[in-house]
Design an enzyme around this catalytic site. Structure first.
Site, short mmCIF file in Angstrom:
data_model
loop_
_atom_site.label_atom_id
_atom_site.label_comp_id
_atom_site.label_asym_id
_atom_site.label_seq_id
_atom_site.Cartn_x
_atom_site.Cartn_y
_atom_site.Cartn_z
N HIS A 45 -4.07 36.30 1.70
CA HIS A 45 -3.65 35.51 0.55
C HIS A 45 -3.65 36.34 -0.71
O HIS A 45 -4.57 37.13 -0.91
CB HIS A 45 -4.62 34.32 0.40
CG HIS A 45 -4.17 33.34 -0.63
ND1 HIS A 45 -3.06 32.53 -0.44
CD2 HIS A 45 -4.67 33.06 -1.85
CE1 HIS A 45 -2.91 31.77 -1.52
NE2 HIS A 45 -3.86 32.07 -2.38
N GLU A 70 25.28 43.12 4.74
CA GLU A 70 24.51 44.17 4.05
C GLU A 70 25.34 44.78 2.92
O GLU A 70 24.84 44.96 1.80
CB GLU A 70 24.08 45.24 5.06
CG GLU A 70 23.06 44.70 6.05
CD GLU A 70 22.55 45.71 7.06
OE1 GLU A 70 21.49 45.46 7.65
OE2 GLU A 70 23.21 46.75 7.28
N TYR A 124 26.21 41.85 10.68
CA TYR A 124 25.19 42.69 10.03
C TYR A 124 25.77 43.51 8.87
O TYR A 124 25.28 43.51 7.77
CB TYR A 124 24.74 43.80 10.99
CG TYR A 124 23.71 43.53 12.02
CD1 TYR A 124 22.38 43.84 11.79
CD2 TYR A 124 24.07 43.04 13.28
CE1 TYR A 124 21.43 43.68 12.77
CE2 TYR A 124 23.12 42.88 14.27
CZ TYR A 124 21.80 43.20 14.00
OH TYR A 124 20.88 43.03 14.98
N GLU A 183 1.49 34.97 5.23
CA GLU A 183 0.44 34.03 5.67
C GLU A 183 1.02 32.69 6.10
O GLU A 183 0.40 31.96 6.86
CB GLU A 183 -0.61 33.83 4.57
CG GLU A 183 -0.10 33.09 3.34
CD GLU A 183 -1.19 32.88 2.27
OE1 GLU A 183 -2.32 32.55 2.64
OE2 GLU A 183 -0.88 33.06 1.07
N CYS A 190 22.19 53.24 9.34
CA CYS A 190 20.89 52.70 8.89
C CYS A 190 20.32 53.40 7.65
O CYS A 190 19.95 52.74 6.67
CB CYS A 190 19.84 52.81 9.99
SG CYS A 190 20.45 52.61 11.65
N CYS A 238 23.23 56.45 12.87
CA CYS A 238 22.10 55.88 12.13
C CYS A 238 21.68 56.77 10.98
O CYS A 238 21.49 56.32 9.85
CB CYS A 238 20.92 55.65 13.09
SG CYS A 238 19.45 55.10 12.24
N SER A 246 20.90 59.34 17.56
CA SER A 246 19.47 59.05 17.76
C SER A 246 19.08 59.11 19.24
O SER A 246 18.11 59.77 19.60
CB SER A 246 19.16 57.66 17.22
OG SER A 246 19.49 57.58 15.86
N LYS A 301 22.64 53.53 4.41
CA LYS A 301 22.79 52.12 4.01
C LYS A 301 21.51 51.63 3.32
O LYS A 301 21.56 51.01 2.27
CB LYS A 301 23.14 51.29 5.25
CG LYS A 301 23.26 49.79 5.10
CD LYS A 301 21.97 49.04 5.20
CE LYS A 301 21.08 49.33 6.36
NZ LYS A 301 21.49 48.80 7.64
N TYR A 334 17.28 67.20 12.15
CA TYR A 334 17.68 66.93 13.53
C TYR A 334 18.06 68.21 14.27
O TYR A 334 17.78 68.36 15.46
CB TYR A 334 18.81 65.88 13.57
CG TYR A 334 18.23 64.49 13.62
CD1 TYR A 334 17.56 63.96 12.52
CD2 TYR A 334 18.29 63.72 14.77
CE1 TYR A 334 16.98 62.71 12.57
CE2 TYR A 334 17.71 62.46 14.83
CZ TYR A 334 17.06 61.95 13.73
OH TYR A 334 16.47 60.72 13.79
P1 NDP Z 1 29.15 42.36 14.37
O1 NDP Z 1 29.66 42.30 15.74
O2 NDP Z 1 27.73 42.10 14.08
O3 NDP Z 1 30.00 41.40 13.43
C1 NDP Z 1 31.40 41.46 13.41
C2 NDP Z 1 31.92 40.41 12.45
O4 NDP Z 1 33.31 40.58 12.28
C3 NDP Z 1 31.69 38.99 12.94
O5 NDP Z 1 31.45 38.18 11.82
C4 NDP Z 1 33.02 38.68 13.59
O6 NDP Z 1 33.33 37.30 13.58
C5 NDP Z 1 34.00 39.39 12.68
N1 NDP Z 1 35.23 39.79 13.33
C6 NDP Z 1 35.39 40.41 14.51
N2 NDP Z 1 36.70 40.64 14.76
C7 NDP Z 1 37.37 40.17 13.69
C8 NDP Z 1 38.74 40.08 13.37
N3 NDP Z 1 39.68 40.58 14.17
N4 NDP Z 1 39.09 39.51 12.19
C9 NDP Z 1 38.16 39.01 11.37
N5 NDP Z 1 36.83 39.04 11.63
C10 NDP Z 1 36.45 39.61 12.78
O7 NDP Z 1 29.58 43.81 13.88
P2 NDP Z 1 29.14 44.71 12.64
O8 NDP Z 1 30.34 45.56 12.37
O9 NDP Z 1 28.58 43.92 11.54
O10 NDP Z 1 27.93 45.57 13.26
C11 NDP Z 1 28.12 46.36 14.40
C12 NDP Z 1 26.80 46.74 15.05
O11 NDP Z 1 26.03 47.55 14.22
C13 NDP Z 1 25.96 45.57 15.45
O12 NDP Z 1 26.05 45.47 16.86
C14 NDP Z 1 24.56 45.92 15.06
O13 NDP Z 1 23.75 46.04 16.20
C15 NDP Z 1 24.66 47.25 14.39
N6 NDP Z 1 24.01 47.19 13.09
C16 NDP Z 1 22.68 46.95 12.99
C17 NDP Z 1 22.08 46.86 11.76
C18 NDP Z 1 20.64 46.55 11.64
O14 NDP Z 1 19.92 46.62 12.62
N7 NDP Z 1 20.16 46.16 10.44
C19 NDP Z 1 22.85 47.03 10.53
C20 NDP Z 1 24.23 47.24 10.74
C21 NDP Z 1 24.77 47.32 11.98
P3 NDP Z 1 32.89 36.34 14.79
O15 NDP Z 1 31.44 36.03 14.57
O16 NDP Z 1 33.79 35.16 14.63
O17 NDP Z 1 33.16 37.11 16.05
#
Ligand code: NDP
Length: 451
Positions: free
Chosen positions: A435, A182, A178, A440, A49, A44, A16, A52, A100
């Site tokens: 409404h 999802e 995230y 609201e 995105c 994405c 993107s 998904k 694209y």
């Molecule tokens: P996130 O960083 O959001 O979440 C990672 C998760 O994995 C956390 O719960 C973390 O736990 C856990 N984790 C990390 N390392 C380990 C490990 N070694 N063992 C077990 N659990 C672990 O990453 P995502 O993969 O969900 O998303 C990546 C990116 O993609 C995000 O930055 C987001 O911006 C983007 N994204 C955006 C979306 C949207 O806008 N709707 C949708 C999907 C992705 P802890 O909290 O304890 O660290």
């Protein structure tokens, strides 16, 4: 005069952010090249995105058929064909890949297929070919990260989950971010037995109330949440995958998705050789204008690990072009970027969490509302909407709005405009509601939570 370089701008990575920068520069008369080692479109459009969200739409029908009965429709027992869904989704991502490519071809961006390796501050090698450019823009995004455990080769990531040949009956999802929430919503709605393995809590970094509400909603959908544990090893057996947990217990599954974060895609790009600063997590370090310590090399999007969202990468692309070519250094403003999580139900959020607001302002006013949406007064489904508003009492400014419930992603976009404009609670209150809607509620929140 012969130009000194082959290109004014060479972009590495056609996702993107990269495509946006390349095509707008070319439209402005610049000579632009771009390279990509996968398909044009990036995460994405092809692996994130968009596909998904198409699966999220598929999942929504699960409730709709049942809920329709309360509205007088005859009951039906619908089946679901996962392979058909994936095929239809792939047709759409193929179409977008073509769109694209046309977006680049239209203004005359030259596409180079292959991985770009930076060989000097002004040269990039793609396979056998070397090109030179006045400016190089790195926009190579991120890639799912899977921790190093025995049997990790049996795990999949969001990349493969979108293309599974069959829907797994028993699914483990590791992570609580995230992507994890999802995919939990998608697969649970389509009928899989989902267990989430969450080492800490859901949606760390979001307002805590959203994680709590989502936990309840996921449980109502039949998702099992295993908190405070992790997978120590995975084995493949004739009966499926067996995950040995770090507390010694065993979990069986047909697929295990790791959604444990994404790492910047900066390896083997020659960055260290040309002296570009790279952080410990692999992120390319940039100043506020997206410029690296090597002045001719710039970086935008997830590779910089600032705010990893597609619309932010697009915005960074527009800013970086001004900084590069318009003699107008432009720093992106990351305040009050509205965002959504397409969980079930979805989340929309903008501004500060309660924790961040208390750290910033000390005392804050909190307004909350939780209700069963009108639609479900007839269906009697245990389905709730939760909204929260955070106000700085000194200025009366609304500094955070958070919502989980139907349409929250759509509602958050409008709230984003209000917060960007610095709207006060009095201005929210003076706004007439529509409404009957859920939205609201944001203009009728009258009662502060007790301190
Ligand atoms: P996130 O960083 O959001 O979440 C990672 C998760 O994995 C956390 O719960 C973390 O736990 C856990 N984790 C990390 N390392 C380990 C490990 N070694 N063992 C077990 N659990 C672990 O990453 P995502 O993969 O969900 O998303 C990546 C990116 O993609 C995000 O930055 C987001 O911006 C983007 N994204 C955006 C979306 C949207 O806008 N709707 C949708 C999907 C992705 P802890 O909290 O304890 O660290």
């Amino acid at each position: 005069m012969t130009p000194q370089y082959d290109y004014d701008l060479f972009v590495i990575g056609a996702g993107s952010g990269g495509v946006r920068a390349a095509r707008f520069a070319a439209q402005d008369g610049k000579r632009v090249g771009i390279c990509e080692d996968l398909r044009i479109g990036g995460t994405c459009v092809l692996r994130g995105c968009i596909p998904k969200k198409l699966l999220v739409y598929a999942a929504h029908y699960a409730h709709d058929f049942a809920d329709a009965v309360a509205y007088g429709w005859d009951p039906v027992s619908p089946g679901h064909d996962w392979a058909k869904l994936v095929a239809h989704k792939n047709k759409e991502t193929d179409r977008l890949n073509g769109v694209y490519i046309n977006l680049l071809n239209g203004p005359g961006v030259k596409i180079h297929e292959g991985r770009g390796v930076i060989t000097s501050p002004h040269t990039v090698q793609i396979g056998e070919e070397t090109v030179s450019a006045e400016h190089i823009l790195i926009a190579t995004g991120g890639w799912p990260f899977v921790p190093d455990i025995p049997g990790k080769e049996y795990a999949i990531t969001s990349n493969e989950a979108l293309d599974l040949a069959e829907r797994p009956e028993r699914l483990i999802i590791v992570g609580g971010g995230y992507i994890a929430v999802e995919f939990a919503g998608i697969f649970a709605s389509l009928g899989s037995k989902v267990t989430m393995v969450v080492r800490s809590k859901l949606l760390r970094g979001f307002d805590d109330d959203l994680g709590k509400e989502l936990d309840e909603a996921l449980q109502r959908e039949g998702v099992t949440l295993a908190y405070g544990v992790n997978i120590a090893a995975i084995e493949k057996t004739p009966g499926g995958l067996v995950a040995t947990m770090d507390d010694g217990s065993l979990l069986q599954a047909d697929a295990i998705i790791y959604a444990t974060g994404r790492h910047p895609n900066s390896r083997k790009m020659g960055l260290e050789d040309v002296g570009v600063d790279v952080g410990v997590g692999g992120e390319v370090k940039v100043n506020k204008y997206s410029q690296t310590n090597v002045p001719s090399i710039w970086a935008i999007g997830d590779i910089t690990d600032r705010m990893n969202l597609t619309p932010v990468a697009l915005y960074e692309a527009m800013c970086v072009l001004r900084s590069m070519f318009k003699d107008d250094p432009t720093a992106p403003d990351y305040d009050n970027v509205a965002t959504a999580v397409f969980s079930s139900p979805p989340i929309g959020t903008v501004g500060l969490t309660e924790e961040q607001a208390r750290a910033t302002y000390g005392k804050v006013d909190i307004y909350k509302s939780r209700f069963r949406p009108l639609k479900h007064t007839l269906t009697k489904r245990e389905h709730f909407t939760f909204m929260k508003m955070i106000v700085d009492p000194a200025s009366d400014k609304v500094v955070g709005c958070h919502m989980i419930g139907d349409d929250s992603a759509e509602i958050a976009q409008g709230l984003g405009i209000a917060l960007r404009c610095g709207a006060t609670k009095a201005q929210f209150d003076a706004t007439i509601g529509i409404h009957p809607t859920a939205a609201e509620e944001f203009v009728t929140m009258r009662t502060k939570e007790p301190d």
